[in-house]
Write an enzyme that holds these catalytic residues in place. Structure first.
Site, short mmCIF file in Angstrom:
data_model
loop_
_atom_site.label_atom_id
_atom_site.label_comp_id
_atom_site.label_asym_id
_atom_site.label_seq_id
_atom_site.Cartn_x
_atom_site.Cartn_y
_atom_site.Cartn_z
N ASP A 14 -8.90 -34.92 5.31
CA ASP A 14 -10.25 -34.41 5.00
C ASP A 14 -10.45 -32.99 5.53
O ASP A 14 -9.52 -32.36 6.05
CB ASP A 14 -11.31 -35.37 5.55
CG ASP A 14 -11.44 -35.27 7.07
OD1 ASP A 14 -10.45 -34.92 7.73
OD2 ASP A 14 -12.54 -35.54 7.59
N ASP A 23 -11.68 -31.48 8.14
CA ASP A 23 -11.30 -31.07 9.49
C ASP A 23 -10.04 -31.76 9.98
O ASP A 23 -9.69 -31.64 11.16
CB ASP A 23 -12.46 -31.30 10.47
CG ASP A 23 -12.84 -32.76 10.57
OD1 ASP A 23 -12.68 -33.49 9.57
OD2 ASP A 23 -13.30 -33.19 11.64
N ASP A 41 -9.11 -35.00 10.37
CA ASP A 41 -9.02 -36.23 11.16
C ASP A 41 -8.93 -37.50 10.30
O ASP A 41 -8.54 -38.55 10.81
CB ASP A 41 -10.16 -36.34 12.20
CG ASP A 41 -11.54 -36.26 11.59
OD1 ASP A 41 -11.64 -36.10 10.35
OD2 ASP A 41 -12.52 -36.37 12.35
N ARG A 42 -9.26 -37.40 9.01
CA ARG A 42 -9.13 -38.59 8.15
C ARG A 42 -7.85 -38.54 7.34
O ARG A 42 -7.29 -37.49 7.13
CB ARG A 42 -10.30 -38.65 7.16
CG ARG A 42 -11.64 -38.85 7.81
CD ARG A 42 -12.72 -39.06 6.78
NE ARG A 42 -13.96 -39.40 7.43
CZ ARG A 42 -15.00 -39.98 6.86
NH1 ARG A 42 -14.93 -40.29 5.57
NH2 ARG A 42 -16.08 -40.26 7.53
N SER A 81 -16.86 -32.22 8.85
CA SER A 81 -15.83 -33.17 8.45
C SER A 81 -15.59 -33.19 6.94
O SER A 81 -15.29 -32.18 6.34
CB SER A 81 -16.21 -34.55 8.98
OG SER A 81 -15.17 -35.45 8.77
C1 G1P Z 1 -19.03 -42.10 9.10
C2 G1P Z 1 -18.06 -43.25 9.14
C3 G1P Z 1 -17.56 -43.46 10.54
C4 G1P Z 1 -16.95 -42.16 11.08
C5 G1P Z 1 -17.95 -41.04 10.94
C6 G1P Z 1 -17.36 -39.70 11.33
O1 G1P Z 1 -20.15 -42.39 9.90
O2 G1P Z 1 -18.64 -44.43 8.65
O3 G1P Z 1 -16.61 -44.49 10.55
O4 G1P Z 1 -16.60 -42.28 12.42
O5 G1P Z 1 -18.39 -40.95 9.58
O6 G1P Z 1 -16.24 -39.38 10.57
P1 G1P Z 1 -21.54 -42.92 9.32
O7 G1P Z 1 -21.98 -41.92 8.27
O8 G1P Z 1 -21.23 -44.23 8.67
O9 G1P Z 1 -22.46 -43.03 10.48
ZN ZN Z 2 -13.31 -35.47 9.50
#
Ligand code: G1P
Ligand code: ZN
Length: 545
Positions: free
Chosen positions: A280, A282, A284-285, A116
């Site tokens: 981001d 990949d 998705d953000r 990601s």
């Molecule tokens: C983090 C984000 C969460 C998201 C995830 C994957 O997870 O806080 O909202 O879904 O990345 O992109 P975390 O590192 O907090 O467990």
């Molecule tokens: Zn991502």
């Protein structure tokens, strides 16, 4: 076909979003192979007919090791008897595109190669995630069993090495398996065309509307160029950093105010474009910016939900419901209430939204971590959010800031921040959170940041669809004035522990306050409450988003 003897690795428990490790960890002999075999062994248990009539989708964000991992997986998928494998050309598919392909081609599931928003490269991060038939991340029941398989694995199946041309579309045979290299843009673009009124957006760009999209040298470059520039007629050059690079140009492909500073800078001043966005690693953000204006992810979710029915073609029938992860701001709740639809509060991570969507309970959802999406796929979707905003701007004929200010006027404003403390010592951080958890019952009624604690608990979620319970999903401290403090440890980090402190303060008619000032007392109270300095030796956040 070859059966290769192997021994288990003990550290392959999937986290918030699949297995993420340092790239070198993944490059150890058998490391990737073991995990993939554990996935296949788990999934086979749920596929009584075997894999012969099933399709597997494979693609990644193009980071370092993507291609090699793709080849390894293709050989293993063939040896494990999949009837068909669909691979994005060059091994590339954005995360939402994997979800789109799984759904449109009726695949059994897919493997997404990505860490990601974590940096890429030999010294950076790599990751792999399994998505199930609905196109979404495997639920905890599945990932838990994958982990169990990794602990007892003794062999994996593969084929003699074969030269697979990933660079050209077409079909080849690997043993009995048909491997098709597909256009990574096609299925995804079709879904976008169904959801959004492309003609309306073309008219917007024709009217002189200017935008800058920063692909952060990651996977959305080709998608954004195709959709924004080629299909919607945005000026050539609208998409910058459009070439996906194996190390994302050495940057952190995380679209927030810190890592997308160049874009933020570009969006400031009177000559700035009307609209700025980034995605981001990949895809998705998303980050949404107006001229001199940042839209928080919580506000973005709320605004999209507010305007979906009137401004976005694909949602003209209205929304069934809205969902947000627990730490995400409560702005969406107020919109849902005004729409007369439920708002679900789920644990962190996208996998919890899937059940709600499959059951038709929720249409739009999001997280504070710059993730927004809808039931068109089962992943968050960066470019989708950008197209939502373009549709809202086209239909309201307002600027980004005006749209958000109107929202605050109508619903009030959630001031919101997340403070991350990275690289903490794992044992100390775990004990720190455990200690606060033990003290939660004693917090009710005490004074905190100018208000009083109404309730303090450890968030537990019961899935309304399958009844599954996910406990220990974050400590919540809810104040009488509606403010909240949330603490949890990250489940995606690859080094040490990361503490996330989330603070939110809701003001019914306070649209223009300074975020930092308004939230400082809550952030300080949070740090003191969890004894951050005493236990972890720091109280300076690594990053505030
Ligand atoms: C983090 C984000 C969460 C998201 C995830 C994957 O997870 O806080 O909202 O879904 O990345 O992109 P975390 O590192 O907090 O467990
Ligand atoms: Zn991502």
């Amino acid at each position: 076909m070859k059966t290769i003897q192997t021994t288990p690795f003990t550290d392959q428990r999937p986290g918030t979003s699949g297995l993420r490790k340092k790239t070198r960890v993944f490059m150890q002999p058998s490391y990737l192979e073991n995990f993939v075999q554990a996935v296949f062994d788990t999934v086979r248990e749920d596929t009584p007919g075997g894999f012969g009539a099933e399709t597997l989708v494979v693609g990644g964000d193009g980071r370092y090791y993507n291609r090699e991992a793709t080849r390894t997986i293709l050989l293993m998928a063939a040896a494990n008897g999949f009837g068909r494998v669909l691979v994005g050309r060059g091994g590339i598919l954005s995360t939402p595109a994997v979800s789109a392909v799984i759904r449109r081609r009726d695949a059994l599931g897919g493997l997404v190669l990505s860490a990601s928003h974590n940096p890429g490269g030999l010294e950076a991060d790599f990751g792999i995630k399994y998505n199930v038939r609905n196109g979404g991340p495997a639920p905890e029941g599945v990932t838990g069993r994958v982990y169990e398989h990794t602990l007892k694995l003794t062999r994996y199946l593969t084929l003699e090495d074969a030269d697979i041309d990933l660079e050209h579309e077409g079909t080849v045979r690997l043993g009995k398996t048909e491997v098709t290299i597909i256009d990574p843009l096609a299925d995804y673009t079709s879904i976008m065309e169904e959801l959004f009124d492309f003609e309306l957006l073309r008219v917007l760009f024709q009217s002189g509307f200017r935008m800058r999209f920063d692909a952060m040298s990651a996977v959305t470059g080709p998608y954004a160029r195709h959709i924004l520039e080629e299909r919607l007629g945005a000026q050539y050059g609208t998409v910058v950093n459009a070439e996906p690079l194996e190390d994302f140009g050495g940057h952190h492909p995380d679209p927030n105010l810190v890592y997308a500073a160049e874009l933020v800078e570009h969006l400031s001043g009177v000559d700035a474009p009307d609209f700025g966005a980034a995605c981001d690693g990949d895809g998705d953000r998303n980050l949404i910016l107006g001229r001199d204006f940042f839209v928080t992810p919580g506000d973005s979710l709320a605004v999209i939900a507010e305007h979906a029915q009137s401004a976005i073609h694909g949602y003209r029938a209205g929304l069934a419901g809205v969902a947000r992860s627990m730490p995400t701001s409560t702005a969406a709740d107020r919109v849902a209430e005004s729409l007369g639809v439920p708002c679900y509060e789920t644990p962190t991570g996208w996998k919890f939204f899937g059940n709600l969507m499959d059951a038709g309970l929720c249409t739009i959802c999001g997280e504070e971590s710059f993730g927004t999406g809808s039931n068109h796929v089962r992943e968050k979707d960066g470019l989708w959010a950008v197209l939502c905003w373009l549709s809202i701007l086209a239909s309201t004929r307002l600027g980004v800031a005006e749209v958000v200010r109107q929202h605050w006027q109508r619903f009030g404003r959630s001031y919101y921040q997340r403070h991350d403390y990275e690289g903490l010592e794992v044992a100390a951080a775990t004990q720190m959170v455990d200690a606060l958890r033990d003290r939660l019952p004693a917090l009710a009624g005490i004074e905190l940041a100018g208000s009083r604690v109404a309730r303090a608990d450890d968030f537990s979620y019961t899935d309304p669809v399958d009844g599954g319970v996910s406990a220990h999903q974050g400590l919540r401290i809810l104040l009488e004035d509606g403010s909240r403090i949330v603490c949890r440890l990250s489940g995606t980090g690859t080094q040490g522990a990361t503490l996330r402190l989330y603070v939110e303060r809701y003001l019914k008619d306070g649209g223009e306050g300074a975020v930092e000032e308004i939230l400082a007392p809550l952030a300080q109270a949070a740090r003191e409450l969890i004894e951050l300095r005493e236990r972890c030796g720091t109280d300076v956040p690594s990053i505030i988003t």
